[in-house]
Design a protein around this motif. Structure first.
Motif, PDB file in Angstrom:
ATOM      1  N   ALA A 404       0.813  -1.218   0.000  1.00 21.75           N
ATOM      2  CA  ALA A 404       0.000   0.000   0.000  1.00 21.75           C
ATOM      3  C   ALA A 404       0.847   1.269   0.000  1.00 21.75           C
ATOM      4  CB  ALA A 404      -0.963  -0.021   1.190  1.00 21.75           C
ATOM      5  N   PRO A 405       1.820   1.433   0.902  1.00 26.89           N
ATOM      6  CA  PRO A 405       2.644   2.649   0.845  1.00 26.89           C
ATOM      7  C   PRO A 405       3.472   2.746  -0.438  1.00 26.89           C
ATOM      8  CG  PRO A 405       2.891   1.547   2.961  1.00 26.89           C
ATOM      9  CD  PRO A 405       2.178   0.595   2.064  1.00 26.89           C
ATOM     10  N   ALA A 406       3.928   1.587  -0.952  1.00 25.29           N
ATOM     11  CA  ALA A 406       4.703   1.626  -2.192  1.00 25.29           C
ATOM     12  C   ALA A 406       3.857   2.179  -3.335  1.00 25.29           C
ATOM     13  CB  ALA A 406       5.210   0.223  -2.535  1.00 25.29           C
ATOM     14  N   VAL A 407       2.596   1.777  -3.397  1.00 24.24           N
ATOM     15  CA  VAL A 407       1.700   2.281  -4.446  1.00 24.24           C
ATOM     16  C   VAL A 407       1.386   3.757  -4.231  1.00 24.24           C
ATOM     17  CG1 VAL A 407      -0.628   2.094  -5.386  1.00 24.24           C
ATOM     18  CG2 VAL A 407       0.708   0.026  -4.958  1.00 24.24           C
ATOM     19  N   THR A 423       5.444   4.498  -9.487  1.00 26.37           N
ATOM     20  CA  THR A 423       4.952   3.404  -8.654  1.00 26.37           C
ATOM     21  C   THR A 423       5.721   2.116  -8.911  1.00 26.37           C
ATOM     22  OG1 THR A 423       2.734   4.392  -8.633  1.00 26.37           O
ATOM     23  CG2 THR A 423       2.922   2.058  -8.052  1.00 26.37           C
ATOM     24  N   LEU A 424       5.985   1.817 -10.166  1.00 21.92           N
ATOM     25  CA  LEU A 424       6.650   0.554 -10.479  1.00 21.92           C
ATOM     26  C   LEU A 424       8.071   0.527  -9.918  1.00 21.92           C
ATOM     27  CD1 LEU A 424       5.819  -2.029 -11.871  1.00 21.92           C
ATOM     28  CD2 LEU A 424       6.999  -1.250 -13.912  1.00 21.92           C
ATOM     29  N   GLU A 425       8.790   1.640 -10.025  1.00 25.55           N
ATOM     30  CA  GLU A 425      10.144   1.699  -9.456  1.00 25.55           C
ATOM     31  C   GLU A 425      10.103   1.522  -7.937  1.00 25.55           C
ATOM     32  OE1 GLU A 425      10.479   3.677 -13.414  1.00 25.55           O
ATOM     33  OE2 GLU A 425       9.046   3.710 -11.765  1.00 25.55           O
ATOM     34  N   THR A 426       9.092   2.094  -7.301  1.00 26.06           N
ATOM     35  CA  THR A 426       8.977   1.946  -5.850  1.00 26.06           C
ATOM     36  C   THR A 426       8.700   0.503  -5.471  1.00 26.06           C
ATOM     37  OG1 THR A 426       8.062   4.193  -5.790  1.00 26.06           O
ATOM     38  CG2 THR A 426       7.854   2.880  -3.800  1.00 26.06           C
ATOM     39  N   LEU A 427       7.858  -0.188  -6.249  1.00 23.35           N
ATOM     40  CA  LEU A 427       7.596  -1.605  -5.987  1.00 23.35           C
ATOM     41  C   LEU A 427       8.854  -2.454  -6.182  1.00 23.35           C
ATOM     42  CD1 LEU A 427       4.107  -2.029  -7.710  1.00 23.35           C
ATOM     43  CD2 LEU A 427       4.591  -2.175  -5.253  1.00 23.35           C
ATOM     44  N   VAL A 428       9.624  -2.142  -7.209  1.00 21.31           N
ATOM     45  CA  VAL A 428      10.865  -2.887  -7.437  1.00 21.31           C
ATOM     46  C   VAL A 428      11.848  -2.650  -6.289  1.00 21.31           C
ATOM     47  CG1 VAL A 428      12.858  -3.133  -8.966  1.00 21.31           C
ATOM     48  CG2 VAL A 428      10.572  -2.887  -9.932  1.00 21.31           C
ATOM     49  N   THR A 429      11.938  -1.393  -5.843  1.00 18.29           N
ATOM     50  CA  THR A 429      12.775  -1.097  -4.671  1.00 18.29           C
ATOM     51  C   THR A 429      12.345  -1.917  -3.466  1.00 18.29           C
ATOM     52  OG1 THR A 429      13.412   1.137  -5.298  1.00 18.29           O
ATOM     53  CG2 THR A 429      13.278   0.683  -2.958  1.00 18.29           C
ATOM     54  N   GLN A 430      11.034  -2.019  -3.283  1.00 14.14           N
ATOM     55  CA  GLN A 430      10.518  -2.722  -2.109  1.00 14.14           C
ATOM     56  C   GLN A 430      10.957  -4.178  -2.090  1.00 14.14           C
ATOM     57  OE1 GLN A 430       8.620  -1.161   0.455  1.00 14.14           O
ATOM     58  NE2 GLN A 430       9.257  -3.070   1.424  1.00 14.14           N
ATOM     59  N   PHE A 431      10.799  -4.893  -3.204  1.00 12.05           N
ATOM     60  CA  PHE A 431      11.133  -6.309  -3.145  1.00 12.05           C
ATOM     61  C   PHE A 431      12.652  -6.554  -3.200  1.00 12.05           C
ATOM     62  CE2 PHE A 431      10.610  -6.381  -7.902  1.00 12.05           C
ATOM     63  CZ  PHE A 431      11.792  -7.023  -8.253  1.00 12.05           C
ATOM     64  N   GLN A 748      -4.498  -3.622 -10.636  1.00 14.43           N
ATOM     65  CA  GLN A 748      -5.252  -2.487 -11.178  1.00 14.43           C
ATOM     66  C   GLN A 748      -6.714  -2.485 -10.751  1.00 14.43           C
ATOM     67  OE1 GLN A 748      -4.642  -2.909 -15.388  1.00 14.43           O
ATOM     68  NE2 GLN A 748      -2.508  -2.210 -15.318  1.00 14.43           N
ATOM     69  N   TYR A 749      -7.217  -3.606 -10.247  1.00 16.81           N
ATOM     70  CA  TYR A 749      -8.613  -3.668  -9.818  1.00 16.81           C
ATOM     71  C   TYR A 749      -8.824  -3.102  -8.410  1.00 16.81           C
ATOM     72  CZ  TYR A 749      -9.675  -6.674 -13.817  1.00 16.81           C
ATOM     73  OH  TYR A 749      -9.847  -7.177 -15.086  1.00 16.81           O
ATOM     74  N   ILE A 750      -7.762  -2.914  -7.650  1.00 13.43           N
ATOM     75  CA  ILE A 750      -7.900  -2.461  -6.262  1.00 13.43           C
ATOM     76  C   ILE A 750      -8.015  -0.940  -6.232  1.00 13.43           C
ATOM     77  CG2 ILE A 750      -6.849  -2.446  -3.970  1.00 13.43           C
ATOM     78  CD1 ILE A 750      -5.359  -4.970  -4.690  1.00 13.43           C
ATOM     79  N   PRO A 751      -9.083  -0.383  -5.675  1.00  8.85           N
ATOM     80  CA  PRO A 751      -9.197   1.072  -5.560  1.00  8.85           C
ATOM     81  C   PRO A 751      -8.143   1.621  -4.603  1.00  8.85           C
ATOM     82  CG  PRO A 751     -11.332   0.009  -5.294  1.00  8.85           C
ATOM     83  CD  PRO A 751     -10.305  -1.077  -5.231  1.00  8.85           C
ATOM     84  N   LEU A 752      -7.628   2.787  -4.904  1.00  8.66           N
ATOM     85  CA  LEU A 752      -6.651   3.413  -4.013  1.00  8.66           C
ATOM     86  C   LEU A 752      -7.247   3.699  -2.642  1.00  8.66           C
ATOM     87  CD1 LEU A 752      -4.724   5.942  -6.305  1.00  8.66           C
ATOM     88  CD2 LEU A 752      -3.818   3.919  -5.152  1.00  8.66           C
ATOM     89  N   ALA A 753      -8.547   3.941  -2.590  1.00 10.80           N
ATOM     90  CA  ALA A 753      -9.195   4.236  -1.318  1.00 10.80           C
ATOM     91  C   ALA A 753      -9.084   3.063  -0.340  1.00 10.80           C
ATOM     92  CB  ALA A 753     -10.667   4.593  -1.537  1.00 10.80           C
TER      93      ALA A 753
END
Length: 858
Positions: A404-407, A423-431, A748-753
């Motif tokens: 969630a924070p990465a997104v 967002t994608l770079e942040t997700l790659v950093t995370q893993f 992509q189906y998950i709402p940001l809310a």
């Protein structure tokens, strides 16, 4: 002390009378806690032994049999319903020197001479009326609150009792002031003591209904009972011929002369469980393990070393050296297994020189080598301990609270950097960082991620490159390379030991800042994107946000509910975040609302802006002039301060004593790994990451076994067993990697809310146990409902509020600095809280009060 309470029946029917308690029967073996007394009509015992002064040889002994069954005579059965409900509870004595209100109450008792001697009355009401009349107090109807029963079956409704004394207390509506009166009977009388002995001293405590907890009648009674339970005072008051002698005995008790005398002779334990604020600053303390090895430690170390369930023997010695006394206290902790003893030895090895921040053995790489030696022996168990049921729910929990924070922060970073990082770079950093740290990091419970302050810092760094007309990613990469080198130097030179100057003051302010950022980032998009002409997306987002938030809280609370069976309750609680996100996402797909924002990621793994880089995933490091390479050292230094504080504070709060971790910290090793990975991420043009709050402490709590308990009428939760494993962090980041490789279309189906609702739940969990937040709430809390914490009991209220106000001002200052053009200097302002606490506040607040405010509630 024994707390006796006659409870009303649930249907409103009260126990109308109770027979005098005439003789004890031995309690069941191993029994402790509340006792329900059942009337037996076949036995009748009577004790007429006269009360005598207590033996000084028993001055430190206490009766550990907290519960007794008592028989009531047959002739009284006809006047009773057949069963009388009595609850007996053990009560700890007070430290009246540290408990401010207790000290004031006893000082008032001695100065006002609220003492009545040689009371010849023998009936319950007559004794109490005599005490009130002697002090000129007339309170209509008060006897109905103090005494219950019929003529020959009277009993005190609420009382605290000990050997040969009873302290009666009650809360009286519209009482103008509090009253504490001490009385001595002319002859011992049978007043229904729990142990069947006759009573010589009576205490009477009355308070208004609306008062602070520390001023309540029950707390006054505990203070008086503490006084009467002291054998030296009891004997002096027993032999006193006048009120002035009893008042002087109270003053001697307050000064603690008898305790100093016994300690000077090396006699008696100080206590079984100690808090930091109960130890004398400046003295030498030694912890002794089973094998006789000694460690010189500080007060703070003892808090982490001595747990609530430990069997600890204490001995204090005073040695006179010239004109100076040297005090040594030896703590011998008994371990039930060799493994526990070895883990405790490792813990003390880690903190014997620098409390909680690595053992600086001296010389280059000293702290780092010490961390490696200590953690390597647990490396296998760090994996094998993960073969447990809780690993699965904790893994999924970590997956979502890292995803969630990465997104969210990734989308903010994309806007702040002109889409060069997203967002994608942040997700790659995370893993990447998560997997590396899970494999070779020191403390496996610490979670690394791209945090809110780092997001702000990255945006400010982009603005600087625009003004300097430099390419952002090469400048960002060189900043990260210099940053990584600085962090490696810190790890190699044992610089983490400087964190010993950072008190709880700074930790609480920083943790609250992170929680505020989570709340702000959760609510800002909804407010910013509100369109009066198209309200449906905003309303749906609000429903999903708060629906997710309350679902997580509700499912987590199932463990303490009475619904379903225990395994089902545990399942719902352990998987609360997973179930809540799945339910909220399902509802959003069921009730489709056009314009509802969902996670914005590409269908497959690709860079946000490939043209901003030199060659694929590698940044063109030489695409900026030479002066720009060296100019990057300035923001790198600012980032180093942020990393230094955030990483060490995160590790410290994760390894907090209340989490009961046993394998020891590894601060220098963690810093080395973070520095190395930051260099790798910078070359790849990916966002940086460091230890994060509140994720890391939440990881420790989620993985531990906890229980709910009630203290002073308030529900609390504590850790009863901790777990430390690399498995949860490793598996959760494997899931994030698989998401980046194969599941981006599903994301992509998950709402940001929904993720914003998870943000709110993390903020709510983060403030639990934060004493700063609890003290802020005191500004808006009625004094009668103040929590009975150690701060309220041991620090004057005006100092508590002043200290909290200073923290609040620092929090506001950090928020303002973070949000303005000088935000790049935010880490320096955070560092200013250290001299503020250590140098400036002691000029206005007594150091003993500051130590108690910084101490953890045990």
């Amino acid at each position: 002390l024994i707390h006796s309470h006659m409870s009303d029946e649930d249907d409103g029917r009260r126990a109308k009378e109770m027979a005098p308690i005439c003789g004890p029967v031995e309690p069941c073996d191993g029994h402790s806690g509340p006792i329900h007394v059942v009337v037996d009509d076949e036995h009748h015992h009577h004790n007429t032994a006269a009360a005598e002064p207590r033996s000084s040889s028993a001055s430190r002994t206490r009766d550990n049999s907290y519960g007794h069954a008592h028989y009531i005579p047959r002739e009284l059965m006809n006047q009773q319903d057949g069963i009388v409900n009595m609850t007996l509870e053990p009560v700890e004595t007070k430290d009246v020197i540290k408990e401010l209100r207790a000290a004031k109450d006893l000082e008032g008792l001695s100065k006002e001479a609220a003492i009545v001697l040689d009371i010849r009355e023998t009936r319950h009401e007559d004794i109490l009326n005599k005490m009130l009349a002697a002090q000129g107090v007339a309170i209509p109807g008060v006897m109905d609150l103090l005494v219950r029963g019929r003529d020959h079956t009277k009993f005190f409704y609420r009382s605290m009792q000990g050997r040969q004394f009873i302290v009666v207390y009650a809360t009286v509506e519209d009482l103008p002031e509090r009253h504490l009166i001490l009385g001595r009977l002319a002859r011992p009388a049978n007043l229904g003591a729990y142990d069947g002995t006759d009573t010589r001293f009576i205490g009477l405590c009355l308070s208004p209904a609306v008062v602070k907890y520390t001023k309540s009648a029950e707390e006054m009674a505990r203070t008086a009972a503490t006084l009467l339970s002291d054998d030296r005072f009891f004997n002096q008051a027993h032999a006193a011929r006048d009120v002035e002698t009893v008042a002087r005995a109270i003053q001697l008790f307050m000064k603690g002369l008898e305790l100093k005398d016994s300690e000077s002779n090396g006699a008696g334990p100080i206590g079984r469980h100690h808090r930091k604020e109960e130890l004398v600053p400046g003295e030498s303390y030694y912890c002794v393990l089973q094998n006789g090895q000694q460690f010189s430690v500080t007060n703070a170390v003892l808090v982490g070393w001595i747990k609530e369930s430990d069997d600890v023997r204490v001995q204090q010695r005073v040695v006179q050296r010239g004109h100076k006394q040297e005090v040594t206290i030896e703590y011998t902790r008994v371990f039930h297994s060799h493994r526990d003893a070895m883990q405790a030895m490792d813990y003390l090895s880690a903190v014997r020189e620098v409390p909680g921040f690595g053992a600086a053995d001296g010389g280059l790489l000293g702290g780092l080598l010490s961390d490696l030696r200590r953690r390597m022996k647990y490396y296998v168990s760090d994996w094998t301990d993960g073969f447990h049921y809780k690993t699965l729910p904790v893994t999924l929990y970590l997956y979502f609270i890292c995803l969630a924070p990465a997104v969210a922060f990734g989308s903010v970073t994309a806007k702040n950097t002109g889409q060069q990082l997203g967002t994608l770079e942040t997700l790659v950093t995370q893993f990447i960082m998560g997997l590396i740290f899970a494999l070779v990091g020191g403390c496996p419970l610490v979670i690394l991620r791209h945090t809110g302050p780092l997001t702000v810092f990255t945006g400010l760094l982009f603005d600087i490159t625009v003004k300097l007309e430099l390419r952002f990613l090469p400048f960002y990469a060189w900043t990260g390379i210099w940053l990584g080198v600085m962090l490696i130097i810190i790890a190699a030179t044992n610089a983490c030991k400087l964190m010993k100057y950072m008190a709880r003051f700074t930790e609480e302010v920083f943790a609250m800042l992170i929680n505020c950022i989570f709340v702000y980032e959760a609510l800002k998009p909804l407010i910013k994107d509100y369109d009066p002409d198209n309200k449906e997306p905003t309303l749906m987002a609000l429903l999903l946000l708060f629906g997710t938030f309350f679902l997580i809280l509700g499912l987590d609370a199932f463990k303490s509910s009475f619904y379903f069976v225990q395994p089902v309750r545990n399942l719902l609680s352990d998987f609360s975040s997973t179930f809540a996100i799945a339910i909220a996402t399902g509802c959003s797909r069921l009730f489709l609302v056009p314009g509802l924002e969902t996670v914005n990621v590409p269908d497959h793994l690709r860079l946000t802006d490939p043209t901003a880089r030199g060659c694929g995933w590698i940044v063109g490091l030489m695409d900026i002039p030479t002066w720009g390479i060296f100019a990057a050292m300035i923001p790198a230094f600012m980032a180093m301060v942020l990393f230094y504080v955030d990483e060490n504070v995160t590790s410290s709060m994760t390894d907090a004593p209340e989490h009961k971790l046993v394998k020891g910290p590894a601060y220098h090793l963690d810093m080395l790994v973070v520095g190395g990975v930051v260099i790798l991420l910078s070359i790849l043009g990916l966002p940086w990451a460091h230890g994060s709050l509140p994720h890391s402490p939440l990881h420790a709590l989620a993985y531990a076994d906890r229980e709910d308990y009630v203290e002073h009428g308030r529900l609390k939760r504590r850790v009863i067993r901790s777990r430390e494993s690399r498995m949860t962090s490793f598996l959760s980041h494997i899931l994030i990697m698989l998401t980046c490789l194969f599941l981006l279309p599903v994301l992509q189906y998950i709402p940001l809310a929904v993720f914003y609702g998870l943000f709110l739940s993390m903020a709510a969990s983060g403030v639990q146990g934060n004493q700063f937040f609890e003290r802020v709430l005191l500004f808006f809390t009625q004094m009668a409902h103040y929590p009975p914490s150690h701060v309220i009991r041991r620090v004057p209220l005006k100092i508590v509020h002043g200290y909290t106000a200073v923290q609040l001002l620092m929090l506001i200052l950090l928020w303002v600095v973070k949000s303005t053009v000088i935000g790049l200097s935010f880490p320096l302002f955070l560092l200013l809280t250290v001299p503020l606490r250590s140098k400036i506040l002691p000029r206005f607040i007594d150091s003993s009060y500051l130590d108690r405010l910084d101490a953890s509630e045990q």
